[in-house]
Motif scaffolding. Structure first.
Motif, PDB file in Angstrom:
ATOM      1  N   ARG A   1       0.843  -1.208   0.000  1.00 43.62           N
ATOM      2  CA  ARG A   1       0.000   0.000   0.000  1.00 43.62           C
ATOM      3  C   ARG A   1       0.874   1.252   0.000  1.00 43.62           C
ATOM      4  NH1 ARG A   1      -3.668   0.372   4.796  1.00 43.62           N
ATOM      5  NH2 ARG A   1      -4.585   2.079   3.587  1.00 43.62           N
ATOM      6  N   ALA A   2       2.166   1.096   0.274  1.00 38.04           N
ATOM      7  CA  ALA A   2       3.085   2.236   0.244  1.00 38.04           C
ATOM      8  C   ALA A   2       4.376   1.801  -0.431  1.00 38.04           C
ATOM      9  CB  ALA A   2       3.372   2.713   1.670  1.00 38.04           C
ATOM     10  N   GLU A   3       5.130   2.793  -0.872  1.00 36.69           N
ATOM     11  CA  GLU A   3       6.503   2.545  -1.340  1.00 36.69           C
ATOM     12  C   GLU A   3       7.404   2.514  -0.114  1.00 36.69           C
ATOM     13  OE1 GLU A   3       8.167   5.589  -3.740  1.00 36.69           O
ATOM     14  OE2 GLU A   3       6.953   5.094  -5.487  1.00 36.69           O
ATOM     15  N   TRP A   4       8.448   1.711  -0.161  1.00 37.47           N
ATOM     16  CA  TRP A   4       9.366   1.577   0.978  1.00 37.47           C
ATOM     17  C   TRP A   4      10.728   2.161   0.635  1.00 37.47           C
ATOM     18  CZ3 TRP A   4       7.169   0.241   5.439  1.00 37.47           C
ATOM     19  CH2 TRP A   4       5.879  -0.294   5.346  1.00 37.47           C
ATOM     20  N   HIS A   5      11.176   3.061   1.482  1.00 45.16           N
ATOM     21  CA  HIS A   5      12.472   3.711   1.274  1.00 45.16           C
ATOM     22  C   HIS A   5      13.400   3.335   2.413  1.00 45.16           C
ATOM     23  CE1 HIS A   5      11.362   6.504  -2.074  1.00 45.16           C
ATOM     24  NE2 HIS A   5      10.168   6.062  -1.706  1.00 45.16           N
ATOM     25  N   PHE A   6      14.565   2.818   2.068  1.00 45.70           N
ATOM     26  CA  PHE A   6      15.524   2.463   3.116  1.00 45.70           C
ATOM     27  C   PHE A   6      16.471   3.638   3.319  1.00 45.70           C
ATOM     28  CE2 PHE A   6      18.882   0.489   5.448  1.00 45.70           C
ATOM     29  CZ  PHE A   6      18.182  -0.368   6.292  1.00 45.70           C
ATOM     30  N   ILE A   7      16.438   4.219   4.538  1.00 46.54           N
ATOM     31  CA  ILE A   7      17.138   5.484   4.763  1.00 46.54           C
ATOM     32  C   ILE A   7      18.311   5.376   5.733  1.00 46.54           C
ATOM     33  CG2 ILE A   7      15.047   6.833   4.246  1.00 46.54           C
ATOM     34  CD1 ILE A   7      14.730   7.257   7.283  1.00 46.54           C
ATOM     35  N   GLY A   8      18.554   4.191   6.298  1.00 51.71           N
ATOM     36  CA  GLY A   8      19.607   4.082   7.312  1.00 51.71           C
ATOM     37  C   GLY A   8      20.874   3.473   6.761  1.00 51.71           C
ATOM     38  N   SER A   9      21.928   3.480   7.564  1.00 48.62           N
ATOM     39  CA  SER A   9      23.145   2.840   7.054  1.00 48.62           C
ATOM     40  C   SER A   9      22.880   1.348   6.923  1.00 48.62           C
ATOM     41  CB  SER A   9      24.375   3.136   7.918  1.00 48.62           C
ATOM     42  OG  SER A   9      24.020   3.225   9.253  1.00 48.62           O
ATOM     43  N   LEU A  10      23.424   0.796   5.877  1.00 51.30           N
ATOM     44  CA  LEU A  10      23.029  -0.552   5.461  1.00 51.30           C
ATOM     45  C   LEU A  10      24.251  -1.469   5.459  1.00 51.30           C
ATOM     46  CD1 LEU A  10      20.947  -2.501   4.257  1.00 51.30           C
ATOM     47  CD2 LEU A  10      21.289  -1.399   2.036  1.00 51.30           C
ATOM     48  N   GLN A  11      24.153  -2.536   6.247  1.00 51.41           N
ATOM     49  CA  GLN A  11      25.222  -3.533   6.237  1.00 51.41           C
ATOM     50  C   GLN A  11      25.037  -4.418   5.003  1.00 51.41           C
ATOM     51  OE1 GLN A  11      24.015  -4.440  10.478  1.00 51.41           O
ATOM     52  NE2 GLN A  11      26.109  -5.243  10.466  1.00 51.41           N
ATOM     53  N   SER A  12      26.146  -4.718   4.355  1.00 52.24           N
ATOM     54  CA  SER A  12      26.061  -5.475   3.100  1.00 52.24           C
ATOM     55  C   SER A  12      25.325  -6.801   3.277  1.00 52.24           C
ATOM     56  CB  SER A  12      27.466  -5.724   2.546  1.00 52.24           C
ATOM     57  OG  SER A  12      28.058  -4.499   2.203  1.00 52.24           O
ATOM     58  N   ARG A  13      25.561  -7.464   4.416  1.00 54.46           N
ATOM     59  CA  ARG A  13      24.942  -8.786   4.573  1.00 54.46           C
ATOM     60  C   ARG A  13      23.418  -8.719   4.670  1.00 54.46           C
ATOM     61  NH1 ARG A  13      23.805  -9.688  10.029  1.00 54.46           N
ATOM     62  NH2 ARG A  13      24.787  -8.147  11.380  1.00 54.46           N
ATOM     63  N   LYS A  14      22.863  -7.516   4.888  1.00 55.73           N
ATOM     64  CA  LYS A  14      21.407  -7.393   4.998  1.00 55.73           C
ATOM     65  C   LYS A  14      20.724  -7.063   3.671  1.00 55.73           C
ATOM     66  CE  LYS A  14      21.358  -6.475   9.890  1.00 55.73           C
ATOM     67  NZ  LYS A  14      21.044  -5.557  10.981  1.00 55.73           N
ATOM     68  N   VAL A  15      21.521  -6.778   2.656  1.00 57.72           N
ATOM     69  CA  VAL A  15      20.944  -6.347   1.371  1.00 57.72           C
ATOM     70  C   VAL A  15      19.980  -7.392   0.831  1.00 57.72           C
ATOM     71  CG1 VAL A  15      21.501  -5.907  -1.059  1.00 57.72           C
ATOM     72  CG2 VAL A  15      22.826  -4.784   0.749  1.00 57.72           C
ATOM     73  N   LYS A  16      20.362  -8.647   0.898  1.00 56.61           N
ATOM     74  CA  LYS A  16      19.539  -9.698   0.293  1.00 56.61           C
ATOM     75  C   LYS A  16      18.158  -9.800   0.929  1.00 56.61           C
ATOM     76  CE  LYS A  16      21.330 -13.637   3.031  1.00 56.61           C
ATOM     77  NZ  LYS A  16      21.793 -12.796   4.125  1.00 56.61           N
ATOM     78  N   ASP A  17      18.038  -9.359   2.173  1.00 53.29           N
ATOM     79  CA  ASP A  17      16.754  -9.470   2.869  1.00 53.29           C
ATOM     80  C   ASP A  17      15.830  -8.275   2.656  1.00 53.29           C
ATOM     81  OD1 ASP A  17      17.475 -11.937   4.015  1.00 53.29           O
ATOM     82  OD2 ASP A  17      18.684 -10.887   5.515  1.00 53.29           O
TER      83      ASP A  17
END
Ligand SMILES: *Cc1c(COP(=O)(O)O)cnc(C)c1O
Length: 236
Positions: A71-87
Protein backbone atom coordinates in the motif's frame (compact mmCIF):
# COMPACT_ATOMS: atom_id res chain seq x y z
CA UNK A 1 -2.00 16.90 17.13
CA UNK A 2 -3.61 14.42 14.79
CA UNK A 3 -1.58 12.93 12.01
CA UNK A 4 -3.91 14.50 9.46
CA UNK A 5 -3.36 17.99 10.85
CA UNK A 6 0.41 17.43 11.09
CA UNK A 7 0.35 16.49 7.42
CA UNK A 8 -1.66 19.57 6.51
CA UNK A 9 0.80 21.78 8.38
CA UNK A 10 3.75 20.17 6.62
CA UNK A 11 2.11 20.49 3.20
CA UNK A 12 1.38 24.15 3.89
CA UNK A 13 5.00 24.75 4.91
CA UNK A 14 6.23 23.00 1.77
CA UNK A 15 4.01 25.21 -0.35
CA UNK A 16 5.36 28.35 1.31
CA UNK A 17 8.96 27.20 0.93
CA UNK A 18 8.25 26.46 -2.74
CA UNK A 19 6.76 29.91 -3.25
CA UNK A 20 9.85 31.50 -1.71
CA UNK A 21 12.12 29.50 -4.02
CA UNK A 22 9.93 29.47 -7.17
CA UNK A 23 9.47 25.73 -7.13
CA UNK A 24 6.55 23.45 -7.90
CA UNK A 25 5.29 21.81 -4.67
CA UNK A 26 4.50 18.69 -6.71
CA UNK A 27 8.24 18.12 -7.03
CA UNK A 28 8.61 17.58 -3.27
CA UNK A 29 7.85 14.06 -2.02
CA UNK A 30 7.18 13.38 1.65
CA UNK A 31 8.63 10.19 3.07
CA UNK A 32 7.02 9.41 6.42
CA UNK A 33 9.75 8.00 8.65
CA UNK A 34 8.05 5.38 10.80
CA UNK A 35 11.03 4.03 12.74
CA UNK A 36 9.75 5.43 16.06
CA UNK A 37 6.15 4.29 15.81
CA UNK A 38 3.87 1.26 15.71
CA UNK A 39 2.56 -0.51 12.62
CA UNK A 40 -0.85 1.00 13.37
CA UNK A 41 0.52 4.51 13.38
CA UNK A 42 2.36 3.88 10.10
CA UNK A 43 -0.86 2.56 8.62
CA UNK A 44 -2.65 5.69 9.78
CA UNK A 45 -0.14 7.73 7.77
CA UNK A 46 -1.00 5.72 4.66
CA UNK A 47 -4.71 6.22 5.33
CA UNK A 48 -4.04 9.97 5.57
CA UNK A 49 -2.60 9.94 2.06
CA UNK A 50 1.10 9.25 2.60
CA UNK A 51 2.45 7.04 -0.21
CA UNK A 52 6.09 6.66 0.84
CA UNK A 53 7.37 5.20 4.10
CA UNK A 54 10.96 5.24 5.34
CA UNK A 55 12.72 2.87 7.72
CA UNK A 56 16.33 2.90 8.84
CA UNK A 57 16.68 -0.71 9.99
CA UNK A 58 16.01 -4.01 8.30
CA UNK A 59 13.93 -5.30 11.22
CA UNK A 60 11.70 -2.24 11.18
CA UNK A 61 11.27 -2.48 7.44
CA UNK A 62 10.28 -6.13 7.59
CA UNK A 63 7.85 -5.60 10.41
CA UNK A 64 6.11 -2.61 8.86
CA UNK A 65 6.10 -4.15 5.40
CA UNK A 66 4.57 -7.30 6.86
CA UNK A 67 1.66 -5.23 8.16
CA UNK A 68 1.20 -2.73 5.36
CA UNK A 69 2.64 -4.44 2.29
CA UNK A 70 2.50 -2.66 -1.00
CA UNK A 71 0.00 0.00 0.00
CA UNK A 72 3.08 2.24 0.24
CA UNK A 73 6.50 2.55 -1.34
CA UNK A 74 9.37 1.58 0.98
CA UNK A 75 12.47 3.71 1.27
CA UNK A 76 15.52 2.46 3.12
CA UNK A 77 17.14 5.48 4.76
CA UNK A 78 19.61 4.08 7.31
CA UNK A 79 23.14 2.84 7.05
CA UNK A 80 23.03 -0.55 5.46
CA UNK A 81 25.22 -3.53 6.24
CA UNK A 82 26.06 -5.48 3.10
CA UNK A 83 24.94 -8.79 4.57
CA UNK A 84 21.41 -7.39 5.00
CA UNK A 85 20.94 -6.35 1.37
CA UNK A 86 19.54 -9.70 0.29
CA UNK A 87 16.75 -9.47 2.87
CA UNK A 88 15.46 -6.06 1.85
CA UNK A 89 16.22 -5.59 -1.81
CA UNK A 90 12.92 -7.10 -3.02
CA UNK A 91 10.92 -4.72 -0.83
CA UNK A 92 12.44 -1.31 -1.37
CA UNK A 93 11.72 1.31 -3.99
CA UNK A 94 14.94 3.16 -3.23
CA UNK A 95 18.05 2.87 -1.08
CA UNK A 96 19.05 6.29 0.30
CA UNK A 97 22.35 5.27 1.83
CA UNK A 98 24.72 4.00 -0.85
CA UNK A 99 28.10 5.08 0.52
CA UNK A 100 30.72 2.53 -0.49
CA UNK A 101 31.76 0.24 -3.29
CA UNK A 102 31.32 -2.97 -1.32
CA UNK A 103 27.65 -2.09 -0.80
CA UNK A 104 27.19 -1.32 -4.50
CA UNK A 105 28.71 -4.70 -5.29
CA UNK A 106 26.27 -6.46 -3.00
CA UNK A 107 23.27 -4.58 -4.43
CA UNK A 108 24.44 -5.55 -7.92
CA UNK A 109 24.67 -9.18 -6.83
CA UNK A 110 21.32 -9.35 -5.03
CA UNK A 111 19.09 -7.22 -7.28
CA UNK A 112 16.14 -9.27 -8.52
CA UNK A 113 16.32 -10.58 -12.06
CA UNK A 114 15.64 -7.79 -14.55
CA UNK A 115 15.41 -5.09 -11.86
CA UNK A 116 17.41 -1.89 -11.58
CA UNK A 117 17.74 -0.50 -8.05
CA UNK A 118 17.23 3.22 -7.57
CA UNK A 119 19.88 4.55 -5.21
CA UNK A 120 20.80 7.82 -3.58
CA UNK A 121 24.48 8.25 -2.84
CA UNK A 122 24.88 9.47 0.73
CA UNK A 123 27.22 12.39 1.24
CA UNK A 124 28.55 13.60 4.58
CA UNK A 125 28.46 17.27 3.68
CA UNK A 126 28.95 18.55 7.22
CA UNK A 127 31.95 16.28 7.82
CA UNK A 128 30.68 15.23 11.27
CA UNK A 129 32.47 12.06 12.36
CA UNK A 130 29.21 10.49 13.60
CA UNK A 131 27.56 10.66 10.18
CA UNK A 132 28.08 8.21 7.36
CA UNK A 133 28.49 9.14 3.74
CA UNK A 134 31.20 10.06 1.30
CA UNK A 135 33.21 13.25 1.56
CA UNK A 136 31.88 15.80 -0.96
CA UNK A 137 35.15 15.81 -2.90
CA UNK A 138 35.02 12.01 -3.36
CA UNK A 139 31.43 11.91 -4.52
CA UNK A 140 31.63 12.52 -8.26
CA UNK A 141 34.50 10.09 -8.70
CA UNK A 142 32.68 7.44 -6.66
CA UNK A 143 29.58 7.80 -8.80
CA UNK A 144 31.63 7.54 -11.99
CA UNK A 145 33.11 4.32 -10.67
CA UNK A 146 29.65 2.73 -10.40
CA UNK A 147 29.35 2.55 -14.19
CA UNK A 148 30.23 -1.15 -14.18
CA UNK A 149 27.21 -2.02 -11.99
CA UNK A 150 24.35 -2.23 -14.45
CA UNK A 151 21.75 -2.85 -11.74
CA UNK A 152 22.40 0.45 -9.99
CA UNK A 153 20.74 3.69 -11.05
CA UNK A 154 21.92 6.72 -9.10
CA UNK A 155 18.77 8.83 -9.02
CA UNK A 156 20.17 11.39 -6.60
CA UNK A 157 22.15 12.38 -3.54
CA UNK A 158 21.20 12.16 0.13
CA UNK A 159 22.51 13.93 3.19
CA UNK A 160 21.71 14.30 6.89
CA UNK A 161 22.45 17.72 8.30
CA UNK A 162 23.54 18.12 11.92
CA UNK A 163 20.70 18.94 14.31
CA UNK A 164 20.60 22.70 14.87
CA UNK A 165 18.00 24.83 16.64
CA UNK A 166 18.16 27.32 13.82
CA UNK A 167 17.86 25.55 10.45
CA UNK A 168 19.49 28.53 8.73
CA UNK A 169 22.75 27.16 10.09
CA UNK A 170 22.52 24.07 7.91
CA UNK A 171 21.47 25.82 4.69
CA UNK A 172 25.04 25.75 3.29
CA UNK A 173 25.08 21.93 3.58
CA UNK A 174 21.88 21.60 1.57
CA UNK A 175 23.18 24.03 -1.00
CA UNK A 176 26.42 22.09 -1.29
CA UNK A 177 24.50 18.86 -1.91
CA UNK A 178 22.50 20.52 -4.67
CA UNK A 179 25.67 21.82 -6.31
CA UNK A 180 27.22 18.36 -6.14
CA UNK A 181 24.12 16.91 -7.76
CA UNK A 182 24.44 19.43 -10.58
CA UNK A 183 28.07 18.43 -11.01
CA UNK A 184 27.06 14.79 -11.41
CA UNK A 185 24.32 15.77 -13.90
CA UNK A 186 26.87 17.66 -15.97
CA UNK A 187 29.04 14.56 -16.15
CA UNK A 188 26.22 13.02 -18.24
CA UNK A 189 26.59 9.50 -16.87
CA UNK A 190 23.93 7.11 -18.18
CA UNK A 191 23.84 5.24 -14.87
CA UNK A 192 23.53 8.43 -12.80
CA UNK A 193 20.89 10.97 -13.88
CA UNK A 194 21.11 12.32 -10.31
CA UNK A 195 18.08 14.60 -10.51
CA UNK A 196 16.83 13.99 -6.96
CA UNK A 197 17.89 15.35 -3.58
CA UNK A 198 16.94 13.46 -0.41
CA UNK A 199 17.43 16.04 2.34
CA UNK A 200 15.48 17.67 5.15
CA UNK A 201 13.97 16.20 8.32
CA UNK A 202 11.45 17.45 10.90
CA UNK A 203 13.47 20.41 12.08
CA UNK A 204 14.98 21.60 8.80
CA UNK A 205 12.80 20.48 5.88
CA UNK A 206 11.64 23.98 4.93
CA UNK A 207 15.23 25.10 4.44
CA UNK A 208 15.95 21.90 2.52
CA UNK A 209 12.98 22.52 0.21
CA UNK A 210 14.15 26.07 -0.43
CA UNK A 211 17.50 24.59 -1.46
CA UNK A 212 15.95 22.05 -3.83
CA UNK A 213 15.00 18.93 -1.84
CA UNK A 214 12.80 16.55 -3.83
CA UNK A 215 12.45 13.92 -1.08
CA UNK A 216 12.10 15.03 2.54
CA UNK A 217 12.23 12.45 5.32
CA UNK A 218 9.88 13.40 8.14
CA UNK A 219 9.47 11.38 11.33
CA UNK A 220 8.68 13.10 14.62
CA UNK A 221 6.72 16.08 13.35
CA UNK A 222 4.48 13.91 11.18
CA UNK A 223 3.88 10.55 12.84
CA UNK A 224 5.41 11.48 16.20
CA UNK A 225 8.05 9.62 18.14
CA UNK A 226 8.04 7.36 21.18
CA UNK A 227 9.70 10.18 23.10
CA UNK A 228 6.88 12.56 22.18
CA UNK A 229 5.95 13.20 25.81
CA UNK A 230 9.44 14.48 26.49
CA UNK A 231 11.82 16.16 24.11
CA UNK A 232 10.25 14.82 20.90
CA UNK A 233 7.18 17.00 21.33
CA UNK A 234 9.25 20.12 21.49
CA UNK A 235 11.22 19.10 18.43
CA UNK A 236 7.98 18.55 16.52
C1 LIG B 1 15.02 9.27 11.79
C2 LIG B 1 15.45 9.78 10.48
C3 LIG B 1 14.75 10.83 9.85
C4 LIG B 1 13.54 11.53 10.45
O1 LIG B 1 13.89 12.27 11.57
P1 LIG B 1 12.89 13.34 12.23
O2 LIG B 1 13.81 14.39 12.77
O3 LIG B 1 12.14 12.65 13.29
O4 LIG B 1 12.02 13.89 11.17
C5 LIG B 1 15.18 11.22 8.59
N1 LIG B 1 16.24 10.65 7.98
C6 LIG B 1 16.94 9.66 8.55
C7 LIG B 1 18.09 9.06 7.83
C8 LIG B 1 16.57 9.19 9.82
O5 LIG B 1 17.28 8.20 10.38
Amino acid sequence: MSLQSNLETIRGNIEEACTRSSRDPESVHIIAVTKYVTNERAEEAVDAGITMLGENRLEGLQEKHGAIGDRAEWHFIGSLQSRKVKDMIDTVTAVHSLDRRSLAKEIQKRAPEGAVINCFVQVNVSGESTKSGLAPEETVEFIRSLADFDKINVIGLMTMAPYEEDPETVRPYFRRLRELGEEVQQAGLPHAPCLELSMGMSNDYMTAVEEGATYIRIGSSLVGSDASETEGAEKA
